[in-house]
Structures are given as structure tokens and as C-alpha cells.
Design a protein around this motif. Structure first.
Motif, PDB file in Angstrom:
ATOM      1  N   ALA A 194       0.857  -1.182   0.000  1.00  0.00           N
ATOM      2  CA  ALA A 194       0.000   0.000   0.000  1.00  0.00           C
ATOM      3  C   ALA A 194       0.895   1.234   0.000  1.00  0.00           C
ATOM      4  O   ALA A 194       2.107   1.129   0.018  1.00  0.00           O
ATOM      5  CB  ALA A 194      -0.897  -0.007   1.227  1.00  0.00           C
ATOM      6  N   THR A 195       0.290   2.415  -0.018  1.00  0.00           N
ATOM      7  CA  THR A 195       1.106   3.627  -0.002  1.00  0.00           C
ATOM      8  C   THR A 195       1.541   3.917   1.425  1.00  0.00           C
ATOM      9  O   THR A 195       0.890   3.501   2.377  1.00  0.00           O
ATOM     10  CB  THR A 195       0.303   4.826  -0.507  1.00  0.00           C
ATOM     11  OG1 THR A 195      -0.821   4.975   0.335  1.00  0.00           O
ATOM     12  CG2 THR A 195      -0.141   4.612  -1.920  1.00  0.00           C
ATOM     13  N   TYR A 221      -5.818   5.400  -2.419  1.00  0.00           N
ATOM     14  CA  TYR A 221      -5.541   3.998  -2.708  1.00  0.00           C
ATOM     15  C   TYR A 221      -6.771   3.129  -2.414  1.00  0.00           C
ATOM     16  O   TYR A 221      -7.211   2.348  -3.260  1.00  0.00           O
ATOM     17  CB  TYR A 221      -4.340   3.578  -1.855  1.00  0.00           C
ATOM     18  CG  TYR A 221      -4.035   2.119  -1.818  1.00  0.00           C
ATOM     19  CD1 TYR A 221      -3.292   1.522  -2.815  1.00  0.00           C
ATOM     20  CD2 TYR A 221      -4.474   1.338  -0.757  1.00  0.00           C
ATOM     21  CE1 TYR A 221      -2.991   0.188  -2.770  1.00  0.00           C
ATOM     22  CE2 TYR A 221      -4.175   0.001  -0.696  1.00  0.00           C
ATOM     23  CZ  TYR A 221      -3.439  -0.578  -1.706  1.00  0.00           C
ATOM     24  OH  TYR A 221      -3.155  -1.897  -1.657  1.00  0.00           O
ATOM     25  N   ALA A 273       0.038   2.325  -6.536  1.00  0.00           N
ATOM     26  CA  ALA A 273       0.393   2.932  -5.249  1.00  0.00           C
ATOM     27  C   ALA A 273       1.641   3.784  -5.364  1.00  0.00           C
ATOM     28  O   ALA A 273       1.750   4.816  -4.702  1.00  0.00           O
ATOM     29  CB  ALA A 273       0.601   1.845  -4.203  1.00  0.00           C
ATOM     30  N   MET A 287      -4.169  -1.574  -7.959  1.00  0.00           N
ATOM     31  CA  MET A 287      -3.870  -0.441  -7.084  1.00  0.00           C
ATOM     32  C   MET A 287      -2.509  -0.596  -6.417  1.00  0.00           C
ATOM     33  O   MET A 287      -1.858   0.396  -6.103  1.00  0.00           O
ATOM     34  CB  MET A 287      -4.958  -0.251  -6.027  1.00  0.00           C
ATOM     35  CG  MET A 287      -6.262   0.269  -6.555  1.00  0.00           C
ATOM     36  SD  MET A 287      -6.107   1.702  -7.631  1.00  0.00           S
ATOM     37  CE  MET A 287      -5.700   2.973  -6.476  1.00  0.00           C
ATOM     38  N   LYS A 289      -3.342   6.963   1.277  1.00  0.00           N
ATOM     39  CA  LYS A 289      -4.067   5.736   1.605  1.00  0.00           C
ATOM     40  C   LYS A 289      -5.551   5.866   1.269  1.00  0.00           C
ATOM     41  O   LYS A 289      -6.190   4.895   0.881  1.00  0.00           O
ATOM     42  CB  LYS A 289      -3.898   5.409   3.086  1.00  0.00           C
ATOM     43  CG  LYS A 289      -2.565   4.776   3.411  1.00  0.00           C
ATOM     44  CD  LYS A 289      -2.539   4.329   4.852  1.00  0.00           C
ATOM     45  CE  LYS A 289      -1.471   3.327   5.146  1.00  0.00           C
ATOM     46  NZ  LYS A 289      -0.122   3.741   4.953  1.00  0.00           N
TER      47      LYS A 289
END
Lengths: 346, 367
Positions: B311-312, B321, B353, B349, B318
Motif C-alpha cells: 500500500a502507499t 488507494y 500505489a 492499485m 491511503k
């Protein structure tokens, strides 16, 4: 005038006293120096002082607790402060920062503040690093200060309780102040205690007979988080030392660490192995000045130290919480310092 | 617990020390078994290192605990319910195959070949997720292949901390491409009622049924929300009991292993977009609540999309995302021939990201 704020100024920070509850012995022993003790002297600063912040809210559990100085007579302390103000700093605004969880000083200061227009009171959460000069001036005065900058240049004088009483003794009563209170704590000591030491006493003399015989230990002054390690114990005591923490080194593998968290905390063990960054967001959640330390780590790892400057690096107050919390045990503070040093070279 | 372990501590400690010294003095042994011993030792004993720079004390929380919390949550979230609904023979055998192939064969071999000094804890999480996202009646070799691919793929990209996309989902994508027929069949109907010996072992054997999302796609049938929540409707092994998944996911959020922004934005955007679409298109698209409770959405939102590495990092990013995951999921479910889109949305995604992260960082610091 009383101002009470929740979590003022920042979302991060860490309540250290919950994690490391330390209790001190009530009996205060006096240790005298072998040589001629140094004397505390207060000079009125040359710069114009506009604001005086009196910090009665130590946020680290190993710091000198308030009751040692105030002796539960907060109003007497505030009277002393008023006398200092009228004699030396008549034009400055006075700001008292207290811990809102300590009932006795809060009620005493509240009562006092009703009739005292000359001071403002801030009741805050005792979250580390709330008592850092940068945080204090931001929260209390809304003045942006750079880390490492002398607060006097902006006309702000930050005092702690002990310095206030010393100034009173020295300048108002004309007594010679040659000793100060120190909090001694840590897992390397037989007992946590508070001592009154003459300035100029060597640390070796202070710690003699107080350290546990078994095991190796390391000595830190002004706390293990942002203080420094002392390897040479012949060093002399001076006024800047507020507390001494002696920690067990614990440089060995401990069996079943998951069941022994009480034995392991407050040692210099890493409490985990070095791993890669897993982007867990712990460091930016805890950062008191809202930075993202992992960005510096990734810039550093890619060999682009200069890029770290782009992400507000100069705002960092080097409190060490990012390294403290990191589950991958990365040396984030060290990386930040290296990137900052590069900045200075240029 | 402390008292229980006290008498055996010196014995184990001494023998581990002895093994360690043997390993360090014999390069060949170290080459072959160093990483495996390191992992085993790391589970039993703490670290030897001490702090050399400021700050001199560290928090009692390491990556092992971080991953351990995810493992505990996954066991509560899908293993225990699956034991009841599908029988232990199905669940335990798949877990064994997944762990043995994934962690103890591929990861150990990789550590030997690539001369890694340790086996990462993240492999356990990936291998616990692999059976959860495959159909209950998928053959064991498929699970083993999935686990092997997941670990191999993760290690090729540089191990935990460097992986670009979620390894478990990537391996499922690979299996979907290679063995499409195996992944659309084998959805065993969960067992309901008082368990007896037979059902505890096999569940309701050999009865298969289409998953609720496939059923909706083919004949517009909407399963009851209660059965979806409790887990009595069909689906992949680990995604059926949404209630347990939500509860364990909330626990992970509470101890801050899972960042709350991602599940909230993911589920929130699925809700918003599906409400929006059903207002426009009516019965042609799945109803909003059905979308949230069906398929792998809950498992994906709490355990897959929240994988912090893929994830970011930036907190504001976030939200984007998570919202992107939700948007793509709804699009795939409603406008393509595929019944389920969680896997594709999270994988896509994961890749996006990186640009989202750098964009948000640029906006935040105005560089």
C-alpha cells in the motif's frame, strides 16, 4: 488565567510514563564533592526577554519529579517566581506549563492564577517530547523555533522548577547555590532515588555502591532517549545534568522474550532484529512534528541523502521517537542526523 | 507461563548456543542451515544486539510481533470458521501443504541460493492467505504451487519490504490464468448445523454450488445477507465467514497493525459507487449491501489491501488507494463478465500505489 488543551500542537508523541512507570524513594540523600564545589550563578541575559516559560511538566519518567522542588507548596513557589519577575523581568510575560494529571499542583496553580494577572497557566498532557523548547514555544507562544536555535534570540527564556528556586536563592536571598537535585533511576541500580549533589562531584562517586554488582551496565545523563552516554565516569557533575539513568546492557539472547517483557524493558537491548522497512506508519504516527521519517530512510538507502532535505528535514527536533518505535529497528535518528549534517556542509 | 518455561530455559539456551557455535565455525553447515537455524532461534530467543546510537532504549515491538498479530487474526478470522464449515481434513491438509512448500522448501532454498541471512516472517502470512483465497475443493498441488509461486515471486523482487504487489494475490492471478477451470469450480457448500464426526472431518462433502456472486451474474439471484455475514453461503475457503473476519480485522486496527484508513476507504467507496450505480441502473447491478458482503471483499479490505508494503506509505494517499480499490472492484463486478474483481483491483492499485505515493508526497511538501 488557565488554558487547558488536549494534545496541543501535535498528534504524535508518546506517553513514556505508562510504559516505564518509575517510582522514587522519598528519602533524599546528600552527597558532597571532594574538591571545591562549583557555584551556580544567574546573570540577567543581555537580550531583551519578552516571554518566560516555566516548565513544571517533565515528560520523561526518569526526569526529576516536581514534588522534590515544589515540596507540595506550589503557591510558595509561585510567590518566589513573582518576586523574580518584579525584580529582574518586569516586562516579560510569564507562562506556567503544568501536567494536568497531577492534581495537587493543578488545583494550587488554578487557585493562585485567579488573582494573578501576570501569569498564564497551561495544563498539558505529559507526552514526550512536550517539554522540548521547540514544542513548548510553539504550543505556548505559537512561535516557530528551529531545532538547536538558542531560544533567547527570539526573546524566550525557558526555566525549570529547580532553576527558578536556584535563581531565587542566589539572587534574591544572596545564598550560595552549589548543589542540585538529581534523579537516579534505571534497571542497573539497586534502587531508584533522588539525591542532592554538590556541583563538581564526579559521577563515579555518585554511582558508587548504588549500581547492582551483577551484570554490565551503561550510564546515560538526561535520559536514554535524547541524552548522551557517559563512558568516562570521572566526569564532573554540572548544572545541566537533570537525571542519571543506569541501564542494564543485556547484550545476550534471552529465552522466550515474549513472556518476559517486564524484564526486558528499560535495558539497552534492541528487543528485536534488524529488518527492512515494512512501511508500518508507526514513525509518522508518533512523530511530534508531523514528519514522515521513513521517507528519509528510503532517500538514504537509495543514496540520495540530499533529497531528504525536500521533506521538511529541518523541522525535526531529534526527539528519537521514530527510532524508538520502529519495529524493524532502523536507526532513523542517525540517518536524519547524517542527512542534516550534509545540509550544513553545503 | 514464565514458571512453566523456567526449568527448561538453561537446557535449551545452552544447546542453542552449542548449535550456533557449530554453525558459525563450519562454513558449509552455515551455508546450508544458517538461515533456517536463524529463523528458529529468532522464534525462541530475543536479539543479542544492543543500541549503539541515540535513542538508547527501544520499544518492545518488532516485526515478528507485527506479523504474529496478523497470523493470530487470520487464524481467528478464517481458519477456525473454515474448520467448522468445511471440515478439518480440508483445512489442515491445505495449511500443511502451503506452509511446508512455501516456507520450509521454497523460502529455505531461496535463503540458501541467494545467501540471505534469515528467513522472513512475512512468508507465514502469505502462506496462510493462499488456501484462504482458493476454492475449498481445490487440489492440494494447486495450493502448494500457489504457495511456492507466492514466496518465489516475493523473493525475486527482493523479499519482504521490496515486493511490488501482494504475493498471495499475484500467485492467485497466476493460477487463474493457468488453471481457469479449477478456480471456477470446487466451491463446496458450507456445513450448517450440529457437527458430528463425519462433518467435522469432511464438512458437506462433494456438494458444490456456485458462489453468490456467480449466481447473481448468471440468474440475478441475491443470497440472504445473514448467510453471507455468518458464512453459510459458498465461496473461497477463507472468505465466507465475514463476521469473524470483520471482528479480527477490527482487532488488528485497534492494535494499529492495520491502518484504519484503507478498510474504511475501500468499503466506503464500494458502498458509495454501488449505491450510485444502483440508483442509475436499478436491478442491473448488484445491490450495495450484497456487494459489500459477498466475495472476497471483506478479506481483501482488511487483510490484502492493507498489506503495508504494497500500500502507499503516505496517510493521505491511503484514502486514494482505498477508494481506487473500491472503484475498480465495483466496475469489474458490474460491467465485465467476471463475477469477482477484488483480486484485480488490489493488484492494480498495488501497482498504482507508487505514483499515488509520489504525487501525494509532492503535494504535501510542494517539491
Amino acid at each position: 488565567m488557565l488554558k487547558e488543551k488536549e494534545n496541543i500542537g501535535f498528534k504524535g508523541g508518546f506517553n513514556l510514563s505508562d510504559t516505564y512507570p518509575l517510582r522514587f524513594c522519598n528519602i533524599i540523600e546528600r552527597i558532597s564533592s571532594d574538591g571545591i564545589p562549583e557555584v551556580f550563578e544567574f546573570r540577567v541575559p543581555a537580550q531583551k526577554i519578552q516571554h518566560v516559560i516555566v516548565n513544571l511538566c517533565p515528560t520523561e519518567p526518569w526526569a526529576l519529579p516536581n514534588w522534590v522542588i515544589l515540596e507540595h507548596k506550589t503557591s510558595a513557589f509561585l510567590n518566589k517566581l513573582k518576586e523574580i519577575k518584579t525584580r529582574y523581568l518586569p516586562e516579560a510575560g510569564f507562562y506556567i506549563v503544568i501536567n494536568k494529571k497531577e492534581d495537587e499542583p493543578v488545583s494550587a496553580v488554578k487557585d493562585y492564577a485567579c488573582n494573578a494577572e501576570w501569569m498564564k497557566v497551561f495544563a498539558v498532557d505529559a507526552k514526550y517530547p512536550q517539554d522540548d523548547p521547540v514544542m513548548l514555544s510553539k504550543v505556548v507562544l505559537d512561535i516557530e523555533m528551529d531545532f538547536g536555535q538558542d531560544t533567547m534570540t527570539q526573546g524566550v527564556l525557558i526555566l525549570d522548577a529547580q532553576t527558578v528556586t536556584a535563581i531565587y536563592e542566589n539572587c534574591m536571598l544572596g545564598n550560595k547555590v552549589d548543589s542540585r537535585f538529581i534523579a537516579l533511576s534505571g534497571t542497573g541500580l539497586k534502587e531508584n532515588e533522588i539525591i542532592n549533589v554538590q556541583l563538581g562531584t564526579s559521577l563515579e562517586k555518585i554511582l558508587r555502591n548504588r549500581i547492582k554488582e551483577s551484570g554490565t551496565y551503561r550510564v546515560f545523563v538526561n535520559g536514554p532517549l535524547h541524552g548522551r552516554e557517559i563512558t568516562d565516569l570521572s566526569q564532573k557533575m554540572d548544572w545541566s545534568i537533570n537525571n542519571i539513568v543506569v541501564l542494564e546492557e543485556l547484550g545476550k539472547k534471552v529465552m522466550f522474550p515474549m513472556f518476559k517483557s517486564d524484564e526486558l524493558v528499560l535495558t539497552t537491548n534492541m528487543l528485536g532484529e534488524l529488518r527492512r522497512c515494512v512501511y508500518c506508519n508507526f514513525c509518522d504516527d508518533i512523530c511530534p512534528v508531523d514528519l514522515e521519517p521513513a521517507l528519509y530512510y528510503h532517500s538514504y538507502k537509495r543514496g540520495e541523502k540530499h533529497k531528504a532535505r525536500l521533506y521538511n528535514l529541518e523541522k525535526c527536533i531529534e526527539c528519537g521517537l521514530c527510532s524508538f518505535i520502529c519495529p524493524s529497528k532502523l536507526e532513523l535518528l542517525q540517518i536524519i542526523k547524517e542527512c542534516k549534517a550534509l545540509d550544513k556542509q553545503k | 507461563m514464565k514458571k512453566l518455561t523456567k526449568p527448561i530455559e538453561p537446557i535449551i539456551g545452552k544447546s542453542l548456543d552449542r548449535v550456533e557455535s557449530i554453525i558459525h565455525t563450519h562454513p558449509t553447515v552455515n551455508f546450508l542451515f544458517g538461515a533456517l537455524f536463524g529463523a528458529f532461534d529468532g522464534l525462541l530467543r530475543g536479539a543479542k544486539e544492543t543500541t549503539q546510537t541515540q535513542p538508547f532504549i527501544r520499544n518492545n515491538y518488532d516485526v515478528k510481533r507485527f506479523m504474529g498479530a496478523v497470523l493470530v487474526a487470520l487464524v481467528i478470522g478464517w481458519v477456525l470458521p473454515a474448520l467448522y464449515f468445511f471440515g478439518w481434513q480440508c483445512v489442515v491438509s491445505k495449511l500443511l501443504v502451503s506452509f511446508i512448500i512455501g516456507v520450509f522448501v521454497v523460502d529455505v532454498l531461496w535463503a540458501i541460493i541467494a545467501r540471505e541471512d534469515h528467513i522472513s516472517e512475512g512468508g507465514f502470512v502469505s502462506c496462510l492467505l493462499i488456501p484462504a483465497i482458493l476454492p475449498p475443493q481445490s487440489p492440494l498441488w494447486l495450493v502448494g504451487l500457489g504457495a511456492a509461486l507466492a514466496i518465489l515471486f516475493r523473493n525475486v523482487l527482493g523479499g519482504v519490504g521490496n515486493n511490488l504487489v501482494n504475493p498471495a494475490l499475484f500467485s492467485r492471478l497466476f493460477l487463474t490464468i493457468c488453471f481457469p477451470s479449477l478456480l471456477v469450480t470446487g466451491y463446496q457448500t458450507p456445513f450448517v448445523g450440529m457437527p458430528d464426526l463425519h462433518s467435522f472431518r469432511y464438512g458437506l462433502d462433494a456438494v458444490t454450488h456456485a458462489t453468490p456472486l456467480t449466481a447473481f451474474k448468471t440468474n440475478g439471484e441475491v443470497a440472504s445477507y445473514f448467510s453471507l455475514l455468518v458464512g453459510t453461503s459458498g465461496g473461497s475457503l477463507g472468505e465466507t465467514c465475514r463476521l469473524a473476519l470483520i471482528l479480527s480485522g477490527l482487532w488488528l486496527i485497534k492494535i494499529r497493525v492495520v491502518n484504519w484508513r484503507i478498510p474504511v476507504s475501500y468499503l466506503g467507496s464500494v458502498l458509495v459507487f454501488s449505491v450510485f450505480l444502483s440508483l442509475i441502473m436499478g436491478k442491473a447491478v448488484a445491490p450495495p449491501l450484497f456487494q459489500i458482503l459477498s466475495g472476497g471483499l471483506i478479506l481483501g479490505a482488511f487483510y490484502m489491501a492493507t498489506d503495508p508494503i504494497t500500500a502507499t506509505y503516505n496517510q493521505a494517499a491511503k484514502w486514494i488507494y482505498g477508494a481506487g480499490c473500491g472503484f475498480i472492484t465495483v466496475l469489474i463486478r458490474d460491467f465485465t463478465t467476471l463475477p469477482e474483481g477484488v483480486m484485480y483491483s488490489i493488484l492494480l492499485m498495488n501497482l498504482l500505489a507508487i505514483p499515488i505515493q509520489s504525487l501525494m508526497v509532492k503535494i504535501k511538501y510542494r517539491t
